[in-house]
Structures are given as C-alpha cells and as structure tokens.
Design a protein around this motif. Structure first.
Motif, short mmCIF file in Angstrom:
data_model
loop_
_atom_site.label_atom_id
_atom_site.label_comp_id
_atom_site.label_asym_id
_atom_site.label_seq_id
_atom_site.Cartn_x
_atom_site.Cartn_y
_atom_site.Cartn_z
N TYR A 1 0.94 -1.26 -0.08
CA TYR A 1 -0.07 0.02 -0.14
C TYR A 1 0.80 1.25 0.13
O TYR A 1 2.15 1.10 0.51
CB TYR A 1 -0.91 -0.13 1.25
N PHE B 1 -5.68 4.28 -4.45
CA PHE B 1 -5.14 5.74 -4.11
C PHE B 1 -4.47 6.55 -4.93
O PHE B 1 -4.52 7.94 -4.79
CB PHE B 1 -4.32 5.54 -2.67
N THR C 1 -6.53 13.52 -2.00
CA THR C 1 -6.60 12.25 -1.69
C THR C 1 -5.80 11.89 -0.52
O THR C 1 -6.49 11.12 0.27
CB THR C 1 -6.06 11.23 -2.74
N LYS D 1 -7.86 13.22 2.30
CA LYS D 1 -9.19 12.47 2.54
C LYS D 1 -8.71 11.04 3.57
O LYS D 1 -9.89 10.66 4.16
CB LYS D 1 -9.71 12.16 1.05
N TYR D 2 -7.80 10.52 3.00
CA TYR D 2 -7.40 9.09 3.60
C TYR D 2 -6.17 8.90 4.48
O TYR D 2 -6.15 7.92 5.14
CB TYR D 2 -7.13 8.21 2.48
N TYR D 3 -5.72 9.88 4.98
CA TYR D 3 -4.60 10.03 5.81
C TYR D 3 -4.63 10.76 6.91
O TYR D 3 -5.34 11.98 6.83
CB TYR D 3 -3.50 10.15 5.10
N PHE E 1 -3.08 5.81 7.71
CA PHE E 1 -4.49 5.84 7.20
C PHE E 1 -5.24 6.39 8.43
O PHE E 1 -5.03 5.92 9.59
CB PHE E 1 -4.87 4.67 6.80
N ASN E 2 -6.27 7.25 7.96
CA ASN E 2 -7.36 7.64 9.01
C ASN E 2 -8.32 6.78 8.89
O ASN E 2 -8.31 5.60 8.23
CB ASN E 2 -7.74 8.97 8.83
N LYS F 1 -11.26 6.71 7.33
CA LYS F 1 -11.69 6.40 5.77
C LYS F 1 -10.74 5.51 4.96
O LYS F 1 -11.14 4.76 4.37
CB LYS F 1 -11.88 7.75 5.09
N GLY F 2 -9.26 5.72 5.45
CA GLY F 2 -8.27 4.97 4.61
C GLY F 2 -8.30 3.61 5.29
O GLY F 2 -8.28 2.65 4.31
N ASN F 3 -8.71 3.08 6.26
CA ASN F 3 -8.61 1.93 6.79
C ASN F 3 -9.97 1.34 6.32
O ASN F 3 -9.88 0.15 5.92
CB ASN F 3 -8.78 2.25 8.55
#
Length: 365
Positions: free
Chosen positions: A282, A319, A332, A335-337, A344-345, A347-349
């Motif tokens: 990832y 991503f 991006t 949004k995800y980190y 990852f935050n 949403k990323g998880n």
C-alpha cells in the motif's frame, strides 16, 4: 466601564484561560500517554524485539486534533484486539493472522476503526477468527521471528496476511540486526513513522492542549498549514523515498535483500505448517504525491509473490490515478490519511478493509 478596565478584564480572562489550559494539560499528561514504540502497553521482547503486553487495556494519546486518545487492548497472545480474551492455540473454525507494522496495528485509532478490526467484525459473521499480530516499527526480520515463535508455542492458524510497509526497507537496511545470541537488536533507535520536530509547536501541544487543539482545528479546517506534507515528501525525509529516488534505492539495497531473505524464510515456514501466505502492499502519502502507481515495492514483492505462488494484493490503485493533478493528489492524501501524519485515518482504513473483503469473499463463494 472605562476602556482601561475593559483591557484589564480581557487580559485577566485570557490569563485565567491560559492558566486553566496549562493545568488541565498537566493533568491530561499524567493520565494519558503519548504514542511511542515502548509505552505503558508495550514491552521489549528478546525473540522479536518488541511487542504489546499481554491482556493490556490502556489508552495512548496523540495530541493531533480529532485523535486525542485511543484504546490499546490486547489479548492473551499480546496481539491487538477488541477486548481482553484468552486465545486458544487450536480452534475448530478457520483462523487468519494479519501481520505488519504500525499500519496493521492501526496506530492512533481504536481497534474497531482499523482495517483489521473492520475485517474482524465482518468475517466473524462467517465464523472466521481474525488475529492482529502487527505492531509499530516491525519489519521482515521481526515478522519471521514473531510467527516462528508463536508456531513454536503451539499457535495454529490457516492463513497469514502480510502487509509489507515501505518503511520496512529502511528498517532492514539500518535499524535491525541479529546479535551473537541470534536475538534481534537495534543498530540505532528506529524513528517513528509519525514525524515530529521538537520546536515551539511541540511545546505548545504538551503544555497548552486547548490552545494547540484550537490552532490545529483552524489549520485543518482552512488548510493553513502544508508544512508537514512539504517536509515528508521532500528529500529531507528519506524513510519512504527509496521507491522514487534512485540514490536512496541504491543506498537501501541491503534492506531490500534482507526483506526478501526473511520473507522467503517466512514462506518456507508457512509451507511447512500448511499456512496460506498472502502479501499486500500500500502507498504512503509520498507515493500518492509523486504518482508512484507502478512503484518499486510492487514490482519487487509482486515478482517475489509470482515466483513463489503467493497471492499478491496491490492497494496502490485505490489511492493513485496517474492522471490526477496535484490538487487531486493532495485531496486524496487529506481524505485518507491522518492530518499531518503518514498513517491511514478511519476512511483510509475502511477503504483497505472493503477492498480486502471484496477479494477475500470471492474465495469463500
């Protein structure tokens, strides 16, 4: 009321607020611990360097706004879990073990918000047990030793899902080695994936959390600070640069060789114990920022997987779109980190979990 009295009252109110913030921060620091590799819920281990304590139930804190604290709970194996529970060596149903570093552990988040936690909840409906053996700052030498030790202790499981992190290469190159007792030791103190700089902001977040949280919120809300992204994607930060910088790639060649060596040993160990091995990769924010869609980590571990008949999951396309402009790439990451962090935050998880479940459920049908 005279102007002088208004000014004095205003200063008095500000002083009381700052003093209250300072006092509250001291109380907070006493009962909540900052996230470090070795903290209240963590310990050194002579077999695999470090890990979580068994049956711990504590809190770790991170003063980033919106991620003030999270629960750290482990089971009888010292694996992160949703609750303290006794893990039997043998089970009647299927059991999957997830392994990796801080991304797999799910640092800065509660277990149920991590991708392993989400997968755990979903697969439980199908009577499949999920265990999370991941811990921050792990790398292939530790992956191998940890699985080897748990198998020697009698733990039985059917599948091992190994998430290889980009930072594993640096860890293998310069951080971990074996001593004359065949124990894993640190050459130097491994840095946190979470990047910190000791400055005024560090002092502010320690002693004035209310003021710090307010400034963080305003910064995040209005995109006032891009310093972290500029720093972590620059050549000043090498940990993740080997996939895009040829000089760092050459410097870390021994890290790549060591990684492949220990993952090959892990594959042999899995074959010997009839365990199916899956490898996943990832991106970090840097790989998104530089549109590193066909990353070196994909070719290296993708080719290794193909040569050894190992299932390979590539999360990069979730991503990265090579046609995205700089603004879309930045959005991006946002949004995800986690804000000003490489992990990852929520949403990323969730994105990782949903993609994995879509793949995995096809095997069950």
């Amino acid at each position: 009321m005279s102007q002088k009295k208004i000014i004095l009252r205003t200063f008095l109110i500000i002083f009381i607020l700052i003093l209250g913030d300072f006092t509250a921060s001291k109380i907070y620091n006493k009962f909540f611990r900052e996230f470090y590799p070795i903290g209240d819920g963590r310990e050194q281990n002579k077999f695999y360097h470090h890990g979580l304590k068994k049956n711990v139930n504590t809190k770790e804190s991170n003063p980033l706004f919106g991620y003030s604290s999270h629960k750290l709970i482990s089971n009888s194996l010292g694996f992160r879990d949703k609750t303290n529970r006794k893990i039997s060596n043998v089970v009647n149903n299927k059991r999957i073990v997830f392994l990796g570093d801080s991304f797999v552990e799910g640092v800065l988040l509660n277990y149920e918000d991590t991708f392993v936690g989400i997968i755990d909840k979903e697969l439980k409906k199908k009577k499949i047990e999920v265990l999370n053996a991941g811990v921050s700052s792990y790398s292939p030498i530790i992956y191998y030793n940890k699985i080897k030790k748990n198998l020697e202790n009698g733990l039985k499981f059917d599948e091992l899902i190994l998430f290889i992190d980009i930072s594993d290469i640096e860890d293998e190159a310069i951080h971990y080695t074996l001593n004359d007792k065949n124990e894993i030791i640190s050459r130097i103190k491994a840095p946190e994936n979470q990047v910190h700089q000791k400055n005024f902001k560090e002092s502010l977040k320690k002693n004035y959390k209310g003021l710090y949280a307010t400034s963080r919120f305003l910064s995040y809300k209005f995109n006032l600070n891009n310093d972290f992204l500029r720093f972590v994607t620059s050549d000043k930060y090498k940990r993740d640069k080997w996939t895009i910088n040829n000089s760092v790639y050459k410097e870390y060649q021994n890290g790549i060789e060591n990684s492949l060596y220990y993952i090959n040993l892990l594959k042999v160990l899995c074959d010997k114990n009839n365990i199916k091995l899956t490898i996943a990769v990832y991106p970090w924010p840097t790989q998104i920022y530089y549109n590193d869609l066909n990353s070196k980590i994909i070719s290296i571990f993708g080719n290794f997987s193909k040569m050894n008949s190992i299932e390979f999951i590539n999360f990069f396309p979730l991503f990265i779109n090579e046609n995205d402009n700089e603004k879309k790439r930045y959005n991006t990451i946002k949004k995800y980190y986690i804000y000003e962090d490489v992990h990852f935050n929520k949403k990323g998880n969730r994105l990782i979990a949903e993609h994995f479940l879509n793949i995995y459920k096809k095997h069950l049908d």
